[in-house]
Design a protein around this motif. Structure first.
Motif, mmCIF file in Angstrom:
data_model
loop_
_atom_site.group_PDB
_atom_site.id
_atom_site.type_symbol
_atom_site.label_atom_id
_atom_site.label_comp_id
_atom_site.label_asym_id
_atom_site.label_seq_id
_atom_site.Cartn_x
_atom_site.Cartn_y
_atom_site.Cartn_z
ATOM 1 N N GLU A 1 -10.963 15.432 -8.250
ATOM 2 C CA GLU A 1 -12.190 15.585 -9.251
ATOM 3 C C GLU A 1 -12.238 14.436 -10.256
ATOM 4 N N LYS A 2 -11.068 13.896 -10.735
ATOM 5 C CA LYS A 2 -11.093 12.543 -11.506
ATOM 6 C C LYS A 2 -11.705 11.476 -10.964
ATOM 7 N N LEU A 3 -11.660 11.122 -9.512
ATOM 8 C CA LEU A 3 -12.175 9.972 -8.831
ATOM 9 C C LEU A 3 -13.672 10.328 -8.290
ATOM 10 N N GLY A 4 -14.044 11.394 -8.426
ATOM 11 C CA GLY A 4 -15.321 11.946 -7.754
ATOM 12 C C GLY A 4 -15.457 11.939 -6.367
ATOM 13 N N VAL A 5 -14.170 12.475 -5.653
ATOM 14 C CA VAL A 5 -14.290 12.315 -4.124
ATOM 15 C C VAL A 5 -13.638 13.852 -3.666
ATOM 16 N N GLY A 6 -13.900 13.976 -2.685
ATOM 17 C CA GLY A 6 -13.531 15.213 -1.973
ATOM 18 C C GLY A 6 -12.269 15.416 -1.765
ATOM 19 N N LYS A 7 -11.523 16.502 -1.864
ATOM 20 C CA LYS A 7 -10.069 16.824 -1.637
ATOM 21 C C LYS A 7 -9.589 16.265 -0.076
ATOM 22 N N ARG A 8 -10.628 16.312 0.719
ATOM 23 C CA ARG A 8 -10.282 15.898 2.068
ATOM 24 C C ARG A 8 -9.991 14.488 2.101
ATOM 25 N N THR A 9 -10.799 13.579 1.363
ATOM 26 C CA THR A 9 -10.708 12.200 1.226
ATOM 27 C C THR A 9 -9.189 11.817 0.563
ATOM 28 N N VAL A 10 -8.843 12.557 -0.631
ATOM 29 C CA VAL A 10 -7.530 12.436 -1.054
ATOM 30 C C VAL A 10 -6.298 12.732 -0.061
ATOM 31 N N ASP A 11 -6.736 13.844 0.807
ATOM 32 C CA ASP A 11 -5.595 13.946 1.913
ATOM 33 C C ASP A 11 -5.523 12.905 2.813
ATOM 34 N N MET B 1 0.875 -1.248 0.002
ATOM 35 C CA MET B 1 -0.010 0.055 0.013
ATOM 36 C C MET B 1 0.712 1.219 -0.063
ATOM 37 N N GLU B 2 1.796 1.295 0.882
ATOM 38 C CA GLU B 2 2.723 2.388 0.874
ATOM 39 C C GLU B 2 3.425 2.698 -0.314
ATOM 40 N N LYS B 3 3.756 1.338 -1.097
ATOM 41 C CA LYS B 3 4.487 1.571 -2.395
ATOM 42 C C LYS B 3 3.515 2.442 -3.391
ATOM 43 N N PHE B 4 2.270 1.955 -3.422
ATOM 44 C CA PHE B 4 1.575 2.708 -4.317
ATOM 45 C C PHE B 4 1.254 4.151 -4.021
ATOM 46 N N ARG B 5 1.352 4.387 -2.718
ATOM 47 C CA ARG B 5 1.085 5.880 -2.442
ATOM 48 C C ARG B 5 2.357 6.484 -2.830
ATOM 49 N N ASP B 6 3.443 6.145 -2.301
ATOM 50 C CA ASP B 6 4.730 6.644 -3.004
ATOM 51 C C ASP B 6 4.796 7.002 -4.407
ATOM 52 N N GLU B 7 4.255 5.745 -5.232
ATOM 53 C CA GLU B 7 4.402 5.945 -6.502
ATOM 54 C C GLU B 7 3.500 6.936 -6.974
ATOM 55 N N LEU B 8 2.184 6.901 -6.584
ATOM 56 C CA LEU B 8 1.263 8.065 -6.722
ATOM 57 C C LEU B 8 1.745 9.689 -6.429
ATOM 58 N N LYS B 9 2.560 9.640 -5.267
ATOM 59 C CA LYS B 9 2.936 10.898 -5.003
ATOM 60 C C LYS B 9 3.938 11.300 -6.048
ATOM 61 N N LYS C 1 -10.326 2.767 -6.342
ATOM 62 C CA LYS C 1 -9.627 3.818 -6.420
ATOM 63 C C LYS C 1 -8.372 3.541 -7.028
ATOM 64 N N GLN C 2 -7.317 2.687 -6.515
ATOM 65 C CA GLN C 2 -6.215 2.671 -6.904
ATOM 66 C C GLN C 2 -6.139 2.221 -8.352
ATOM 67 N N LYS C 3 -7.001 1.282 -8.771
ATOM 68 C CA LYS C 3 -7.281 0.915 -10.144
ATOM 69 C C LYS C 3 -7.468 2.021 -11.027
ATOM 70 N N LEU C 4 -8.624 2.827 -10.768
ATOM 71 C CA LEU C 4 -8.887 4.113 -11.340
ATOM 72 C C LEU C 4 -7.417 4.758 -11.561
ATOM 73 N N TRP D 1 -5.985 9.911 2.251
ATOM 74 C CA TRP D 1 -5.138 8.709 1.950
ATOM 75 C C TRP D 1 -3.796 9.070 1.865
ATOM 76 N N PHE D 2 -3.214 10.256 1.787
ATOM 77 C CA PHE D 2 -1.920 10.626 1.912
ATOM 78 C C PHE D 2 -1.304 10.721 3.255
ATOM 79 N N SER D 3 -2.350 10.678 4.472
ATOM 80 C CA SER D 3 -2.072 11.000 5.556
ATOM 81 C C SER D 3 -2.161 9.615 6.279
ATOM 82 N N TYR D 4 -3.025 9.109 6.416
ATOM 83 C CA TYR D 4 -3.534 7.680 7.328
ATOM 84 C C TYR D 4 -4.233 6.647 6.771
ATOM 85 N N LYS D 5 -5.119 6.983 5.936
ATOM 86 C CA LYS D 5 -5.952 5.879 5.461
ATOM 87 C C LYS D 5 -5.553 5.364 4.145
#
Length: 117
Positions: free
Chosen positions: A24-34, A1-9, A46-49, A36-40
């Motif tokens: 916007e592309k995933l149809g979620v709020g920015k707080r949700t994306v935030d 999971m961390e690997k994908f997060r780092d790859e995405l960053k 969503k990874q597939k998308l 994902w980069f912090s703790y969730k």
């Protein structure tokens, strides 16, 4: 999971994409994306998308350019292309790429005050 997060960053930084763009592309709020980069964890769907978006964005863009040539210019292009074993379209594409590279180099040269290296 961390690997994908780092790859995405890393991909986002390289491609200039923001968390707002991802949201916007995933149809979620920015707080949700935030989150994902912090703790969730990023959900599998969503990874597939995101992987699909990353692949799509890395593909070269096709651009159509239309130019008017005199018959004499067109014949010169045909002859130059034939010498290289190219079609006139291939020759023009290569010529435009070369001119673009020169333009970028000149812009870089002027940006640094016309000083070499």
């Amino acid at each position: 999971m961390e690997k994908f997060r780092d790859e995405l960053k890393s991909w986002m930084k390289e491609s200039g994409k923001s968390r707002d763009w991802v949201a916007e592309k995933l149809g979620v709020g920015k707080r949700t994306v935030d989150s994902w980069f912090s703790y969730k964890q990023i959900p599998e769907k969503k990874q597939k998308l995101l992987r699909e978006l990353m692949e799509k964005e890395q593909q070269p863009k096709q651009v159509e350019i239309s130019m008017d040539f005199t018959p004499e210019q067109l014949e010169m292009i045909r002859q130059a292309a034939a010498l290289r074993g190219e079609t006139p379209g291939e020759w023009c594409e290569r010529a435009i790429k070369a001119l673009t590279a020169v333009s970028v180099a000149l812009n870089d040269y002027h940006r640094v005050g016309g000083k070499g290296g």
